[in-house]
Scaffold this active site. Structure first.
Site, PDB file in Angstrom:
ATOM      1  N   VAL A  59       0.593  -1.135   0.194  1.00 41.52           N
ATOM      2  CA  VAL A  59      -0.010  -0.083   0.101  1.00 41.52           C
ATOM      3  C   VAL A  59       0.922   1.288   0.099  1.00 41.52           C
ATOM      4  O   VAL A  59       0.203   2.424  -0.287  1.00 41.52           O
ATOM      5  CB  VAL A  59      -0.938   0.048   1.092  1.00 41.52           C
ATOM      6  CG1 VAL A  59      -2.065  -0.862   1.059  1.00 41.52           C
ATOM      7  CG2 VAL A  59      -0.460  -0.065   2.562  1.00 41.52           C
ATOM      8  N   ASN A  85      -7.245  -0.808   6.456  1.00 45.65           N
ATOM      9  CA  ASN A  85      -6.956  -1.592   7.737  1.00 45.65           C
ATOM     10  C   ASN A  85      -5.460  -1.761   7.770  1.00 45.65           C
ATOM     11  O   ASN A  85      -5.168  -1.826   8.902  1.00 45.65           O
ATOM     12  CB  ASN A  85      -7.853  -2.775   7.545  1.00 45.65           C
ATOM     13  CG  ASN A  85      -7.423  -3.797   8.539  1.00 45.65           C
ATOM     14  OD1 ASN A  85      -7.485  -3.746   9.833  1.00 45.65           O
ATOM     15  ND2 ASN A  85      -6.472  -4.839   8.011  1.00 45.65           N
ATOM     16  N   SER A 137      -6.931   3.318  16.384  1.00 44.16           N
ATOM     17  CA  SER A 137      -6.866   2.730  17.700  1.00 44.16           C
ATOM     18  C   SER A 137      -7.284   3.436  18.749  1.00 44.16           C
ATOM     19  O   SER A 137      -7.235   4.716  19.090  1.00 44.16           O
ATOM     20  CB  SER A 137      -5.553   2.308  17.703  1.00 44.16           C
ATOM     21  OG  SER A 137      -4.901   1.756  18.820  1.00 44.16           O
ATOM     22  N   TYR A 150       3.350   4.749  17.565  1.00 44.09           N
ATOM     23  CA  TYR A 150       2.189   4.112  16.918  1.00 44.09           C
ATOM     24  C   TYR A 150       1.228   4.914  17.027  1.00 44.09           C
ATOM     25  O   TYR A 150       0.263   5.107  16.275  1.00 44.09           O
ATOM     26  CB  TYR A 150       2.127   2.687  17.490  1.00 44.09           C
ATOM     27  CG  TYR A 150       0.934   1.874  17.170  1.00 44.09           C
ATOM     28  CD1 TYR A 150       0.567   1.553  15.729  1.00 44.09           C
ATOM     29  CD2 TYR A 150      -0.126   1.732  17.907  1.00 44.09           C
ATOM     30  CE1 TYR A 150      -0.411   0.879  15.432  1.00 44.09           C
ATOM     31  CE2 TYR A 150      -1.241   1.205  17.617  1.00 44.09           C
ATOM     32  CZ  TYR A 150      -1.447   0.580  16.572  1.00 44.09           C
ATOM     33  OH  TYR A 150      -2.659  -0.110  15.927  1.00 44.09           O
ATOM     34  N   ALA A 152       0.819   8.059  17.592  1.00 43.81           N
ATOM     35  CA  ALA A 152       0.914   9.231  16.862  1.00 43.81           C
ATOM     36  C   ALA A 152       0.254   9.050  15.493  1.00 43.81           C
ATOM     37  O   ALA A 152      -0.582   9.932  14.646  1.00 43.81           O
ATOM     38  CB  ALA A 152       2.253   9.724  16.948  1.00 43.81           C
ATOM     39  N   LYS A 154      -2.125   6.845  14.478  1.00 47.82           N
ATOM     40  CA  LYS A 154      -3.346   6.552  14.585  1.00 47.82           C
ATOM     41  C   LYS A 154      -4.207   7.897  14.911  1.00 47.82           C
ATOM     42  O   LYS A 154      -5.192   7.915  14.692  1.00 47.82           O
ATOM     43  CB  LYS A 154      -3.528   5.451  15.701  1.00 47.82           C
ATOM     44  CG  LYS A 154      -2.948   4.125  15.384  1.00 47.82           C
ATOM     45  CD  LYS A 154      -3.618   3.752  14.013  1.00 47.82           C
ATOM     46  CE  LYS A 154      -3.497   2.193  13.525  1.00 47.82           C
ATOM     47  NZ  LYS A 154      -3.966   1.780  12.060  1.00 47.82           N
ATOM     48  N   ILE A 183      -7.369  -6.392  20.654  1.00 43.52           N
ATOM     49  CA  ILE A 183      -8.004  -7.325  19.790  1.00 43.52           C
ATOM     50  C   ILE A 183      -7.463  -8.771  19.661  1.00 43.52           C
ATOM     51  O   ILE A 183      -6.097  -8.619  19.456  1.00 43.52           O
ATOM     52  CB  ILE A 183      -8.438  -7.011  18.443  1.00 43.52           C
ATOM     53  CG1 ILE A 183      -8.969  -5.457  18.467  1.00 43.52           C
ATOM     54  CG2 ILE A 183      -9.202  -7.990  17.459  1.00 43.52           C
ATOM     55  CD1 ILE A 183     -10.384  -5.386  19.176  1.00 43.52           C
TER      56      ILE A 183
HETATM   57  N1  NAD Z   1      -4.884  -6.142  16.940  1.00 46.15           N
HETATM   58  C1  NAD Z   1      -5.216  -5.125  17.667  1.00 46.15           C
HETATM   59  O1  NAD Z   1      -5.372  -5.207  19.104  1.00 46.15           O
HETATM   60  C2  NAD Z   1      -5.565  -3.713  17.076  1.00 46.15           C
HETATM   61  C3  NAD Z   1      -5.795  -2.736  18.229  1.00 46.15           C
HETATM   62  C4  NAD Z   1      -6.179  -1.462  17.585  1.00 46.15           C
HETATM   63  C5  NAD Z   1      -5.998  -1.376  16.110  1.00 46.15           C
HETATM   64  N2  NAD Z   1      -5.399  -2.073  15.246  1.00 46.15           N
HETATM   65  C6  NAD Z   1      -5.223  -1.721  13.779  1.00 46.15           C
HETATM   66  O2  NAD Z   1      -6.086  -2.748  12.939  1.00 46.15           O
HETATM   67  C7  NAD Z   1      -5.180  -3.102  11.863  1.00 46.15           C
HETATM   68  C8  NAD Z   1      -5.091  -4.597  11.632  1.00 46.15           C
HETATM   69  O3  NAD Z   1      -4.447  -5.112  12.921  1.00 46.15           O
HETATM   70  P1  NAD Z   1      -4.173  -6.385  12.971  1.00 46.15           P
HETATM   71  O4  NAD Z   1      -3.834  -6.647  14.161  1.00 46.15           O
HETATM   72  O5  NAD Z   1      -5.158  -7.462  12.265  1.00 46.15           O
HETATM   73  O6  NAD Z   1      -2.708  -6.606  12.208  1.00 46.15           O
HETATM   74  P2  NAD Z   1      -1.843  -7.815  11.507  1.00 46.15           P
HETATM   75  O7  NAD Z   1      -0.462  -7.513  11.535  1.00 46.15           O
HETATM   76  O8  NAD Z   1      -2.381  -9.115  11.979  1.00 46.15           O
HETATM   77  O9  NAD Z   1      -2.467  -7.734  10.016  1.00 46.15           O
HETATM   78  C9  NAD Z   1      -2.046  -6.441   9.291  1.00 46.15           C
HETATM   79  C10 NAD Z   1      -2.156  -6.941   7.887  1.00 46.15           C
HETATM   80  O10 NAD Z   1      -1.748  -5.776   7.184  1.00 46.15           O
HETATM   81  C11 NAD Z   1      -0.654  -6.469   6.070  1.00 46.15           C
HETATM   82  N3  NAD Z   1       0.349  -5.040   5.845  1.00 46.15           N
HETATM   83  C12 NAD Z   1       1.203  -4.489   6.506  1.00 46.15           C
HETATM   84  N4  NAD Z   1       1.892  -3.816   5.885  1.00 46.15           N
HETATM   85  C13 NAD Z   1       1.214  -3.501   4.742  1.00 46.15           C
HETATM   86  C14 NAD Z   1       1.653  -2.909   3.332  1.00 46.15           C
HETATM   87  N5  NAD Z   1       2.565  -2.082   3.339  1.00 46.15           N
HETATM   88  N6  NAD Z   1       0.776  -3.047   2.273  1.00 46.15           N
HETATM   89  C15 NAD Z   1      -0.185  -4.062   2.360  1.00 46.15           C
HETATM   90  N7  NAD Z   1      -0.381  -4.623   3.374  1.00 46.15           N
HETATM   91  C16 NAD Z   1       0.297  -4.581   4.421  1.00 46.15           C
HETATM   92  C17 NAD Z   1      -0.119  -7.362   6.805  1.00 46.15           C
HETATM   93  O11 NAD Z   1       0.662  -8.023   5.869  1.00 46.15           O
HETATM   94  C18 NAD Z   1      -0.986  -7.990   7.380  1.00 46.15           C
HETATM   95  O12 NAD Z   1      -1.870  -8.935   6.466  1.00 46.15           O
HETATM   96  C19 NAD Z   1      -3.851  -2.226  11.861  1.00 46.15           C
HETATM   97  O13 NAD Z   1      -3.989  -0.776  11.382  1.00 46.15           O
HETATM   98  C20 NAD Z   1      -3.738  -1.908  13.543  1.00 46.15           C
HETATM   99  O14 NAD Z   1      -3.093  -0.710  13.546  1.00 46.15           O
HETATM  100  C21 NAD Z   1      -5.180  -3.402  15.893  1.00 46.15           C
END
Ligand code: NAD
Length: 245
Positions: A59, A85, A137, A150, A152, A154, A183
């Site tokens: 991305v 996402n 987040s 991080y 910052a 979000k 999560i």
């Molecule tokens: N898991 C949590 O507790 C939590 C809490 C708050 C916010 N978030 C946010 O939710 C979103 C998803 O989190 P998650 O825990 O499922 O993360 P994760 O790491 O399990 O999944 C993230 C996905 O994004 C893909 N990705 C990363 N960089 C990329 C790039 N440059 N191009 C294309 N794809 C890319 C990864 O390959 C992965 O499949 C994120 O934005 C994260 O910051 C997660």
């Protein structure tokens, strides 16, 4: 079927929250284009559901992102929903984080969100509108020790969401964000348990008494993306079990 026949693009769909969002949108009747790194990482979804299409690109690569969105437009004639996402996180204290990590988080979590929105909102505007959901987040809302850089990124997502909603409203494009709490994804153990953090202490600060699931976040995204939310834009929806982290 609140998304029946809607064409949805979900970034970071190979695993975790993005995978759950893609699956929920498919269940709600959408045609879903998942985007992720790593050729082959979304093939299970491709084989499971004929309405799921995999797009492998980074991305942060503006040219590749443009080509991918043009492909969706060519194949489907429109894009109704974009979920930004894909994200990266380095859980490091202010004194420990290095510039490369901070820059990568800003490139993926912020700049790519802005550029994907630029690309897709143009297509949506020409088709009469659409809905964009950004994944922020709870850390940006409440703050989180050990996640300052991080948080910052979000916080920037939240600010961008509110301004983009105002700017794109005249073109019929709604922009909202979901702010997940903790999560329980595949990466959860790696991020929290390996850090020596006491997860029971964290759960103790969640009023609803449990960690969130990827499905909790996915259902909120499908709602905001659907016409049920047609009068909702510029909002940040916490999906955090009423947390104080
Ligand atoms: N898991 C949590 O507790 C939590 C809490 C708050 C916010 N978030 C946010 O939710 C979103 C998803 O989190 P998650 O825990 O499922 O993360 P994760 O790491 O399990 O999944 C993230 C996905 O994004 C893909 N990705 C990363 N960089 C990329 C790039 N440059 N191009 C294309 N794809 C890319 C990864 O390959 C992965 O499949 C994120 O934005 C994260 O910051 C997660």
């Amino acid at each position: 079927m609140i998304l029946k026949d809607k064409v949805c693009v979900v970034t970071g769909a190979a695993q975790g929250i993005g995978n759950a969002i893609a699956r929920n949108m498919l269940e709600e009747g959408a045609v879903v284009y998942g985007c992720d790194l790593g050729e082959g990482s979304m093939e299970t979804l491709v084989s499971e559901n004929g309405r799921f299409h995999a797009l492998y690109f980074d991305v942060t690569d503006a040219q590749a992102a443009k080509a991918a969105m043009m492909q969706v437009k060519k194949e489907q004639g429109r894009i109704d929903v974009l979920v930004n996402n894909a994200g990266v996180v380095f859980n490091k204290k202010i004194g420990m984080i290095v510039r490369e990590e901070t820059e990568l988080m800003f490139r993926v979590n912020v700049i790519a969100v802005i550029e994907m929105t630029q690309l897709v909102s143009r297509i949506m505007a020409r088709m009469g509108g659409g809905a964009i959901v950004n994944i922020a987040s709870v850390t940006a809302v409440l703050g989180s020790a050990g996640q300052a850089a991080y948080s910052a990124t979000k916080g920037a997502v939240i600010a961008f969401t509110k301004s983009a909603a105002k700017e794109l409203a005249p073109q019929g494009v709604r922009v909202n964000a979901v702010a997940p709490g903790i999560i329980h994804t595949e990466r959860f153990e790696e991020l929290y348990e390996a850090s020596g953090d006491k997860i029971d202490t964290r759960i103790g600060r969640i009023a609803l008494g449990r960690l969130g699931t990827p499905d909790d976040v996915a259902r909120a995204c499908s709602f905001l993306a659907s016409d049920n939310a047609s009068y909702i834009s510029g909002q940040i929806l916490g999906v955090d079990g009423c947390a104080s982290i």
